[in-house]
Design an enzyme around this catalytic site. Structure first.
Site, PDB file in Angstrom:
ATOM      1  N   HIS A   1      -7.707  -5.718   0.367  1.00 39.39           N
ATOM      2  CA  HIS A   1      -6.446  -4.988   0.545  1.00 39.39           C
ATOM      3  C   HIS A   1      -5.711  -5.545   1.769  1.00 39.39           C
ATOM      4  O   HIS A   1      -6.107  -5.287   2.915  1.00 39.39           O
ATOM      5  CB  HIS A   1      -6.831  -3.527   0.781  1.00 39.39           C
ATOM      6  CG  HIS A   1      -5.696  -2.567   0.745  1.00 39.39           C
ATOM      7  ND1 HIS A   1      -4.943  -2.343  -0.382  1.00 39.39           N
ATOM      8  CD2 HIS A   1      -5.203  -1.747   1.698  1.00 39.39           C
ATOM      9  CE1 HIS A   1      -4.037  -1.422  -0.120  1.00 39.39           C
ATOM     10  NE2 HIS A   1      -4.160  -1.047   1.140  1.00 39.39           N
TER      11      HIS A   1
ATOM     12  N   SER B   1       0.811  -1.206   0.000  1.00 42.02           N
ATOM     13  CA  SER B   1       0.000   0.000   0.000  1.00 42.02           C
ATOM     14  C   SER B   1       0.854   1.269   0.000  1.00 42.02           C
ATOM     15  O   SER B   1       1.701   1.429  -0.866  1.00 42.02           O
ATOM     16  CB  SER B   1      -0.948  -0.070   1.202  1.00 42.02           C
ATOM     17  OG  SER B   1      -2.099   0.642   0.908  1.00 42.02           O
TER      18      SER B   1
HETATM   19  C1  GTR Z   1      -5.387   4.143   1.807  1.00 40.27           C
HETATM   20  C2  GTR Z   1      -4.841   5.073   0.793  1.00 40.27           C
HETATM   21  C3  GTR Z   1      -4.040   4.348  -0.206  1.00 40.27           C
HETATM   22  C4  GTR Z   1      -3.144   3.293   0.418  1.00 40.27           C
HETATM   23  C5  GTR Z   1      -3.662   2.748   1.742  1.00 40.27           C
HETATM   24  C6  GTR Z   1      -2.678   2.156   2.727  1.00 40.27           C
HETATM   25  O1  GTR Z   1      -6.262   4.743   2.659  1.00 40.27           O
HETATM   26  O2  GTR Z   1      -5.922   5.694   0.233  1.00 40.27           O
HETATM   27  O3  GTR Z   1      -3.322   5.238  -1.021  1.00 40.27           O
HETATM   28  O4  GTR Z   1      -1.853   3.689   0.473  1.00 40.27           O
HETATM   29  O5  GTR Z   1      -4.317   3.657   2.482  1.00 40.27           O
HETATM   30  O6  GTR Z   1      -1.518   2.498   2.789  1.00 40.27           O
HETATM   31  O7  GTR Z   1      -3.140   1.323   3.510  1.00 40.27           O
END
Ligand code: GTR
Length: 434
Positions: free
Chosen positions: A412, A271
């Site tokens: 995610h 991320s």
């Molecule tokens: C989210 C963000 C992303 C990503 C993520 C993370 O909220 O919008 O760009 O980087 O976080 O790092 O978990």
């Protein structure tokens, strides 16, 4: 804690703080978020193989001496900010512990302090390293920063708590010791034993101990103590750049460890840390292979393809991540003179693995794949293969090549099945490397 709750905790405090400190007029109004492929508008990408003066790049030398520096400069000036220095002269490493029978005898565990100013009472980050005991000689290693610190990656009771700040506990403006209850809470994303069994070492450090993740977090990290980091104007290094810099300092240490094969240092990041991993590898050619997991906008996903998170979202919610100039492209991505396929091409011809998850649509999995495809001509020019197919695969799906691509079902996160792909990818590319 549920994954959704954790992710809300991760972003909410930063978003609230940003809303409180930024004037309402500072950002252009947000367009509606696009999550439907049918609504994606046409976009034009800069050609990585055409120089700023319009001349084509026809050979490796022109790439190396002319075009690559141009793209690197654009990434510095408009995106991540300039990295002012490499390893500080005074910086030193102190091995705090070497435990030869860690993880049931499978690993030698090291805890190494990176003392950025050389001082015991100065800013520092602790690197946690596992090396497989069953392999004699040097081993390949995967280095990755974590969100919640070393103690959250493993159940081992004797890993110290982080120094400053832990993402899962939200914003802390003072030095803060996290709750012991978070020990091991992210261990599902850190399958150390799997990597060790496959002959890989793993090294990690908590990103909050490098630099806390909120505007002004640099006051608690190494940047506050080193003069070269203090200025910079519109191209002042953002926090993603600060994390990337620390990855290179970890590489400095790993290069001195006789058990680590310095030609086989891979980095991984998830991320926001996947954004940092790409930028670290773009700048530091000692990094032999990169894995950028679900890095999304500002990372591997094409910024000019408006789908899911955009530059505008990043600039509003995380203004500290990138250099101040980056905000110029908020809701104005067409004007960006550089995009993620060019960031990836800076890593060429070193292998890079871009990974996505089907339900992580906010990160635009297809945009991550299309960036790999658009970086392919640079890899081919440099004599290797690029991405193995231009067809976006269904999940679970793997596209081999110097630019590999992996997509799985689910959300995610970083899972064991992701690590299985990382290790297989690294094994296949490291095999031929002596
Ligand atoms: C989210 C963000 C992303 C990503 C993520 C993370 O909220 O919008 O760009 O980087 O976080 O790092 O978990």
């Amino acid at each position: 804690m549920s994954v959704m709750l954790k992710s809300a905790l991760r972003t909410l405090p930063v978003a609230l703080l940003c809303a409180a400190i930024l004037p309402a007029t500072a950002q252009p109004p947000k367009r509606a978020t696009i999550m439907d492929e049918a609504q994606v508008a046409p976009y034009t990408l800069p050609d990585p193989l055409v120089c700023e003066d319009g001349s084509p790049v026809l050979d490796a030398q022109t790439w190396r001496e002319k075009r690559r520096p141009e793209i690197l400069r654009l990434c510095e000036n408009e995106w991540f900010g300039k990295t002012p220095i490499g390893k500080p002269k005074a910086m030193r490493f102190v091995v705090r512990e070497e435990k030869k029978d860690a993880r049931g005898g499978k690993a030698t565990r090291l805890r190494v302090a990176l003392l950025y100013t050389g001082k015991e009472d100065g800013p520092q980050t602790e690197l946690l390293i596992y090396l497989p005991n069953h392999v004699k000689g040097k081993v390949p290693i995967i280095l990755a920063l974590s969100f919640d610190g070393n103690f959250a990656t493993t159940e081992e009771a004797d890993i110290p708590l982080p120094h400053h700040w832990v993402n899962g506990l939200g914003i802390q403006l003072k030095e803060h010791l996290p709750a012991e209850s978070m020990r091991g809470s992210n261990s599902h994303s850190w399958p150390y034993d799997y990597a060790l069994e496959h002959g890989f070492g793993v090294a990690t450090a908590g990103y909050g101990d490098v630099e806390p993740d909120y505007p002004g977090g640099d006051k608690l990290g190494y940047r506050s103590a080193i003069k070269a980091f203090q200025n910079g104007g519109g191209s002042r290094m953002g926090t993603v750049g600060a994390w990337a810099w620390s990855l290179s300092r970890c590489v400095d240490y790993l290069g001195t460890n006789p058990r680590v094969d310095a030609k086989k240092i891979a980095i991984q990041g998830h991320s926001r840390l996947g954004k940092a991993a790409l930028w670290a590898a773009a700048q530091d050619e000692r990094i032999a292979l990169v894995i950028s997991n679900e890095s999304g906008a500002g990372g591997a996903a094409l910024n000019k393809r408006i789908f899911g998170e955009t530059v505008g979202d990043l600039a509003r919610r995380f203004p500290h991540w990138f250099c101040p100039n980056f905000a110029k492209y908020s809701e104005n991505e067409d004007a960006m003179p550089v995009d993620s396929h060019e960031l990836i091409s800076l890593i060429a011809p070193r292998p890079v693995l871009i990974t996505s998850a089907v339900e992580d649509r906010w990160s635009d999995p297809k945009g991550e794949f299309l960036a790999a495809v658009a970086a392919d001509p640079v890899y081919r020019l440099l004599g290797g293969d690029g991405v193995g197919s231009t067809q976006w695969p269904g999940a679970p799906g793997f596209v081999p090549g110097k630019i590999g691509y992996w997509i799985r079902q689910g959300k995610h996160d970083v899972l064991l099945e992701d690590w299985k792909t990382y290790i297989a990818f690294a094994e296949s590319h490291f095999r031929s490397k002596r």
